[in-house]
Every structure is written in C-alpha cells, then in structure tokens.
Design a protein around this motif. Structure first.
Motif, short mmCIF file in Angstrom:
data_model
loop_
_atom_site.label_atom_id
_atom_site.label_comp_id
_atom_site.label_asym_id
_atom_site.label_seq_id
_atom_site.Cartn_x
_atom_site.Cartn_y
_atom_site.Cartn_z
N UNK A 87 0.85 -1.19 0.00
CA UNK A 87 0.00 0.00 0.00
C UNK A 87 0.88 1.24 0.00
N UNK A 88 0.41 2.31 -0.63
CA UNK A 88 1.11 3.60 -0.66
C UNK A 88 2.55 3.43 -1.14
N UNK A 89 2.74 2.64 -2.20
CA UNK A 89 4.05 2.43 -2.79
C UNK A 89 5.02 1.74 -1.84
N UNK A 90 4.51 1.01 -0.86
CA UNK A 90 5.34 0.25 0.05
C UNK A 90 5.07 -1.24 -0.13
N UNK A 91 6.12 -2.01 -0.31
CA UNK A 91 5.97 -3.44 -0.50
C UNK A 91 5.83 -4.15 0.85
N UNK A 99 8.78 -27.11 7.70
CA UNK A 99 9.19 -27.78 8.93
C UNK A 99 8.64 -29.20 8.91
N UNK A 100 9.46 -30.13 8.41
CA UNK A 100 9.06 -31.53 8.27
C UNK A 100 7.78 -31.61 7.42
N UNK A 101 6.65 -32.05 8.03
CA UNK A 101 5.43 -32.20 7.24
C UNK A 101 4.56 -30.94 7.25
N UNK A 102 5.07 -29.86 7.83
CA UNK A 102 4.33 -28.60 7.88
C UNK A 102 4.93 -27.61 6.89
N UNK A 103 4.06 -26.78 6.36
CA UNK A 103 4.48 -25.71 5.46
C UNK A 103 3.66 -24.48 5.83
N UNK A 104 4.28 -23.56 6.56
CA UNK A 104 3.58 -22.41 7.13
C UNK A 104 3.89 -21.15 6.35
N UNK A 105 2.86 -20.35 6.09
CA UNK A 105 3.07 -19.06 5.45
C UNK A 105 2.74 -17.95 6.44
N UNK A 106 3.70 -17.08 6.66
CA UNK A 106 3.52 -15.92 7.51
C UNK A 106 3.13 -14.75 6.61
N UNK A 107 1.94 -14.19 6.80
CA UNK A 107 1.42 -13.18 5.89
C UNK A 107 1.35 -11.82 6.58
N UNK A 108 1.39 -10.78 5.76
CA UNK A 108 1.29 -9.40 6.24
C UNK A 108 -0.16 -8.92 6.14
N UNK A 109 -0.52 -8.00 7.03
CA UNK A 109 -1.85 -7.41 7.00
C UNK A 109 -1.81 -5.89 6.78
N UNK A 110 -0.63 -5.29 6.92
CA UNK A 110 -0.46 -3.86 6.70
C UNK A 110 0.89 -3.59 6.04
N UNK A 121 11.53 -4.16 12.98
CA UNK A 121 11.92 -3.39 11.81
C UNK A 121 10.70 -2.82 11.09
N UNK A 122 9.61 -3.56 11.08
CA UNK A 122 8.39 -3.07 10.43
C UNK A 122 7.91 -1.80 11.12
N UNK A 123 7.83 -1.83 12.46
CA UNK A 123 7.38 -0.66 13.20
C UNK A 123 8.28 0.54 13.01
N UNK A 124 9.57 0.31 12.84
CA UNK A 124 10.52 1.40 12.67
C UNK A 124 10.37 2.08 11.32
N UNK A 125 9.68 1.42 10.39
CA UNK A 125 9.45 2.01 9.07
C UNK A 125 8.21 2.90 9.03
N UNK A 126 7.43 2.92 10.11
CA UNK A 126 6.22 3.72 10.11
C UNK A 126 5.06 3.00 9.45
N UNK A 127 3.90 3.64 9.48
CA UNK A 127 2.68 3.04 8.91
C UNK A 127 2.39 3.68 7.56
N UNK A 128 2.06 2.83 6.57
CA UNK A 128 1.82 3.33 5.22
C UNK A 128 0.48 2.90 4.63
N UNK A 129 -0.27 2.07 5.35
CA UNK A 129 -1.60 1.73 4.87
C UNK A 129 -2.00 0.30 5.16
N UNK A 130 -3.31 0.07 5.21
CA UNK A 130 -3.86 -1.26 5.40
C UNK A 130 -3.86 -2.03 4.08
N UNK A 131 -3.67 -3.32 4.16
CA UNK A 131 -3.86 -4.18 3.00
C UNK A 131 -5.34 -4.55 2.90
N UNK A 132 -5.80 -4.71 1.69
CA UNK A 132 -7.17 -5.18 1.48
C UNK A 132 -7.22 -6.68 1.69
#
Length: 341
Positions: A87-91, A99-110, A121-132
């Motif tokens: 959002x707002x030109x921020x990736x 992990x063995x038989x598990x495959x976990x995806x950690x996703x972003x919400x903002x 590190x995310x917080x130190x970059x400031x807030x740039x918008x919510x993801x849809x």
C-alpha cells in the motif's frame, strides 16, 4: 489505465452481487468462488464454465486480483521470503517456513505498522496503509508453495487487529466451504494486545491467538512496546482468562529474548505468574538484530534455562528455531531494503 476491482477477497454474498450485476445466474457466484479459491486461476478468461459473453462482461469491470510476487529470496534452511506490492508504494513480505510435514506461510496485514515496537523493523518504518482482503489472500494464493501450505499465521508486517475487517474477511475466505475450506485450527493471528480487536477476533472466528508479550513487567514492556501504556498486558491476560483455549483454540505467548534485558530467572518467574491459569504456551524467540536497535540475542544456554524454569513452574515453553537468518530474517527488513534500493 482504468482500475478493475479484484474478485479475490470477496465473499459469496458479494460474488452473488457481482453475478447479478453482470447478468449471470446466482449460482455463477459459486462457480467464480471455485475458480478463484479452489482452482486458483489468475485470469477471468480461465473460468471456462462461464459463458464467453459472461466472462467478457465480467472482465470489463473486474479482474481476479492475482498478482505475482515482486521478488523471491530463498534461505539455505528452506525458508523463502516473498515480496508483494503493498500500500502507498510500500511493498510487504510473506514468509514460507517449511518444517518436516508442515508448510507455514507468515502473511502481512499492513504496509508498515502503527504499533512502533522498538525491536521491530516493520514498526521502525512507520505506517503506510492497510492491506485489502484481496492483497492478503493474494499472498496465500500466489506463493509457489500455495497448494502445499498447511498453516497460515498473521504474524508478518502490521498489527492484524489494526486492520481487523480485512483480516476477518481473509479468515472467512480461508475457512468457508465455498472458499479454501480450511479448518480454523490451521490459522493463527498474532497481536500486541488490543482488547477491542481481541474480543472481536474471539467472537467472530475460531482461529488460534498469539499474544506478543516480551516482558512481564509493565514498565519494561512499555519501553519496548508503546501499546503497553494504553493496554497493559496484565489486563489483556485477564481478558483472555475468561475464554476457553484448551479445546477449541490455542493461546500462545510470543517472547523475544534479548541479552541482559528480559532473559533472567526474575523475568521467567514473573512471566509464569502472569500466565498462571490461562493454558498459554510460550514460544521463546531468539532476537534477530535490526538496524538502529542495539540489543543482542542471549546465549543458547540462557534460553534453555529460561525455558526450563517456565516448564518447572507449570508453563509449557519451547524455543522456536531461528529460520532464514541469511535472508534478512527480521520481519520488514527485506521490504525496507528494497524500498531504499
């Protein structure tokens, strides 16, 4: 270029409205949902059980909403970091952790975060918008390992309860029979501890909850996590004591350990007192250094002693294995580096 509305991120009722608006029968909504969430097509023209005319009409206003990752970086341990348009030109980042038989995806919400945790590190970059909801679901559908994912954690960039409408919509799509049809036990939402968001999340979903604590002492936690001043962790824990986590869902506590800051027996004893009566499980996390924050990770023996102390006091605790340290392991580092570059 004219903007086209994404179809992913829509629930069944909204897809029914889309179908009606395009002159299609109501059952076409379920056909679209099947193409989007089960067959995972990237183009409307691939929805071959819709008529050509219906597809053409649909494509005048809508797109599937699928977007490929901007970048993929692999670690020697199998962890993969993906970079997506945010959002707002921020990736934003998504991280696949095998992990063995598990495959976990950690996703972003903002894109970024308003919580401003000192060690993040995310917080130190400031807030740039919510993801849809579409941008959240796209992360899950567009990683190479999409078909083999076993778990999703909302533990990437952003505070999920600060964008709760989109997060709950994404959870609905993940768990609904017309969506991905996952069990809610495959989903975990991490939070710094906003009571209003936690209440809504517990009322509206059956997913697991992970609470970021990092210190059992309010004054110390406030130095690391400003949210403590508004919502003391002791009050959040008291709220959680009123819910049954033993059978329907799991409550875990995230505790990032920093050398000489929150890693001694005094902290372990206070954490055990704080969590008594909650059925919470503690994940001890080795601190990953981030630019501008001078703390260091404790030695392995210190973490082991901390874990053993908690277990001796009746609190189940484990040490989370560090993953992906050779590919900017700390959340937000890859996105921040790409932005600077």
């Amino acid at each position: 270029m004219e903007y086209l509305s994404p179809l992913i991120g829509m629930n069944l009722a909204e897809l029914e409205s889309v179908a009606a608006g395009c002159g299609m029968p109501r059952y076409a909504a379920r056909q679209m949902a099947d193409w989007l969430y089960q067959k995972r097509v990237a183009k409307i023209d691939d929805m071959t059980n819709l008529s050509k005319r219906a597809r053409a009409t649909l494509a005048e206003v809508y797109c599937t909403g699928r977007e490929e990752p901007l970048k993929r970086v692999s670690s020697a341990d199998g962890t993969v970091k993906y970079l997506f348009r945010g959002a707002s030109d921020r990736d934003v980042e998504a991280v696949m952790i095998p992990d063995h038989d598990r495959c976990t995806l950690c996703v972003s919400s903002q894109a970024g975060c308003r919580m401003n945790c000192a060690f993040c590190m995310t917080g130190r970059q400031g807030f740039h918008g919510n993801l849809s909801a579409a941008q959240i679901i796209n992360q899950i559908l567009s990683v190479e390992e999409s078909e083999s994912l076993t778990n999703v954690v909302f533990m990437g960039m952003g505070e999920p309860t600060d964008n709760l409408d989109a997060v709950v919509r994404a959870i609905e799509i993940l768990t609904a029979t017309w969506g991905l049809a996952w069990s809610p036990k495959r989903i975990t939402v991490s939070t710094v501890g906003r009571p209003d968001g936690i209440r809504r999340l517990l009322d509206m979903t059956k997913v697991h909850l992970a609470l970021s604590v990092h210190s059992p002492f309010g004054s110390e936690r406030a130095d690391m996590m400003p949210v403590e001043r508004a919502y003391p962790v002791a009050e959040v824990i008291e709220l959680l004591r009123g819910h049954d986590f033993a059978h329907q869902r799991r409550l875990s506590v995230e505790y990032t350990m920093m050398k000489g800051k929150n890693d001694d027996i005094r902290h372990a004893d206070a954490l055990a007192r704080l969590l008594r009566g909650t059925d919470a499980r503690v994940n001890l996390i080795r601190f990953h250094p981030v630019p501008g924050y001078d703390e260091k990770a404790p030695e392995a023996g210190v973490m082991t002693a901390f874990r053993d102390r908690l277990n001796a006091l009746g609190i189940t605790a484990t040490i989370r294995a560090s993953r992906g340290e050779d590919i900017d392991a700390a959340c937000g580092m890859l996105a921040g580096k790409e932005k600077k570059g």
